[in-house]
Design an enzyme around this catalytic site. Structure first.
Site, PDB file in Angstrom:
ATOM      1  N   LYS A  53      10.323   2.577  -2.903  1.00 28.11           N
ATOM      2  CA  LYS A  53       9.189   2.067  -4.474  1.00 28.11           C
ATOM      3  C   LYS A  53       9.811   1.942  -5.543  1.00 28.11           C
ATOM      4  O   LYS A  53       9.699   1.569  -6.175  1.00 28.11           O
ATOM      5  CB  LYS A  53       8.704   2.531  -3.648  1.00 28.11           C
ATOM      6  CG  LYS A  53       7.999   1.596  -1.925  1.00 28.11           C
ATOM      7  CD  LYS A  53       6.232   1.834  -2.037  1.00 28.11           C
ATOM      8  CE  LYS A  53       5.832   2.498  -0.796  1.00 28.11           C
ATOM      9  NZ  LYS A  53       4.683   3.085  -0.176  1.00 28.11           N
ATOM     10  N   ASP A  58      -0.850  -1.271  -1.966  1.00 31.02           N
ATOM     11  CA  ASP A  58      -1.335  -0.007  -1.985  1.00 31.02           C
ATOM     12  C   ASP A  58      -3.099   0.979  -2.302  1.00 31.02           C
ATOM     13  O   ASP A  58      -3.362   1.079  -1.419  1.00 31.02           O
ATOM     14  CB  ASP A  58      -0.262   0.956  -2.050  1.00 31.02           C
ATOM     15  CG  ASP A  58       0.712   1.190  -1.822  1.00 31.02           C
ATOM     16  OD1 ASP A  58       0.760   0.484   0.121  1.00 31.02           O
ATOM     17  OD2 ASP A  58       2.255   1.625  -1.625  1.00 31.02           O
TER      18      ASP A  58
END
Ligand code: ATR
Length: 277
Positions: free
Chosen positions: A65, A102
């Site tokens: 990420k 997220d």
């Protein structure tokens, strides 16, 4: 058929292909979604190869990420604030938009699916790593009464608070060591530490839960995580693991790519029941 994929290492456990296939069927989108294992030193190569093979976008998972954040040519505000990217959108002229869905997925699960609004509520966020950081801006966007970030290593929580204080000076966000939480009560407590990975719970003082409070673990698995088991003993009313967040972050990515918002409820229900969604 438009091509999408999730890239990670490992990747075979990922539920994202099933989730996105279900969203695509439900919304009648002509698309495919596959799982790609990138070598640990081959993230960028894997992304560019997929893009040149007419890929339209990707999800990115552990451990890439941060690299996804660096590969993006443009970032959304929430990706910049998270310092990490879980969604890539391939645009014209070699542009790559990096987003992070997220935190929005977490907020949507807590507020819509579980029915705990965060506005004017006292929110405790446990952890100060990448998982915690990605949730801060979306939580603050709900205007909680306060957001306390507590971490075993308090300096990391303080560094996070300082970062947000410079861009959002009026935000009601403070840092705390676990021990200093004694005597305080919260309406929503979110575990963003990695403690569950080693079958541990953060070492919290008792009586943190206000009447009716929610304990939320961003991890998920069979049964209670150690954090949820401790929260149950400590009187939390609502208990939830991160499966809903997983489905909601996927829906947010899907929306970004396709401009259609899928229904998450049937997909989450199927996954909870151990069925293919
Ligand atoms: P991630 O990207 O998953 O957030 P990370 O950046 O390594 O991973 O951060 C891990 C987080 O879990 C940190 O907040 C860490 O606390 P420290 O900063 O004090 O290390 C927290 N953590 C891991 N194991 C823990 C445990 N057993 N109890 C409490 N916190 C724990």
């Amino acid at each position: 058929m438009d091509r999408y994929a999730v890239v990670g290492h490992p990747i075979s456990h990922s539920k994202s292909p099933q989730i996105h296939a279900a969203f695509a069927r439900q919304t009648r989108q002509a698309m495919t979604y596959e799982a790609l294992l990138a070598p640990l030193d081959g993230f960028a190569t894997t992304v560019h190869a997929f893009r040149h093979a007419l890929g339209r976008g990707m999800n990115v998972t552990v451990p890439f990420k941060l690299e996804a954040h660096d590969i993006a040519t443009e970032l959304t505000g929430r990706a910049r604030s998270a310092g990490a990217v879980n969604t890539l959108v391939f645009g014209p002229q070699d542009t790559i938009l990096g987003d992070n869905t997220d935190g929005a997925g977490l907020v949507r699960d807590v507020t819509n699916n579980l029915g705990y609004p965060l506005g004017d509520r006292r929110v405790l966020l446990l952890g100060a790593g990448g998982a915690a950081r990605g949730t801060i801006l979306p939580i603050l966007g709900e205007h909680p009464a306060c957001l306390v970030i507590a971490n075993r290593t308090v300096a990391r929580a303080e560094a996070l608070v300082d970062q947000f204080a410079s861009s959002l000076p009026a935000a009601p966000v403070t840092a705390s060591p676990f021990g200093s939480l004694a005597g305080h009560k919260f309406d929503v407590v979110i575990n963003a530490t990695a403690a569950s990975l080693t079958d541990q719970a953060p070492d919290l003082p008792p009586e943190l839960y206000a009447p009716g409070a929610l304990a939320y673990d961003m991890m998920y698995g069979k049964g209670d995580t150690p954090f949820l088991a401790a929260a149950r003993r400590d009187g939390a009313t609502g208990l939830a693991d991160g499966l809903g967040m997983l489905v909601e972050q996927a829906a947010e990515s899907f929306w970004l790519w396709r401009g259609v918002r899928p229904q998450t409820k049937p997909v989450l229900e199927a996954l909870r029941a151990g069925r293919a969604p």
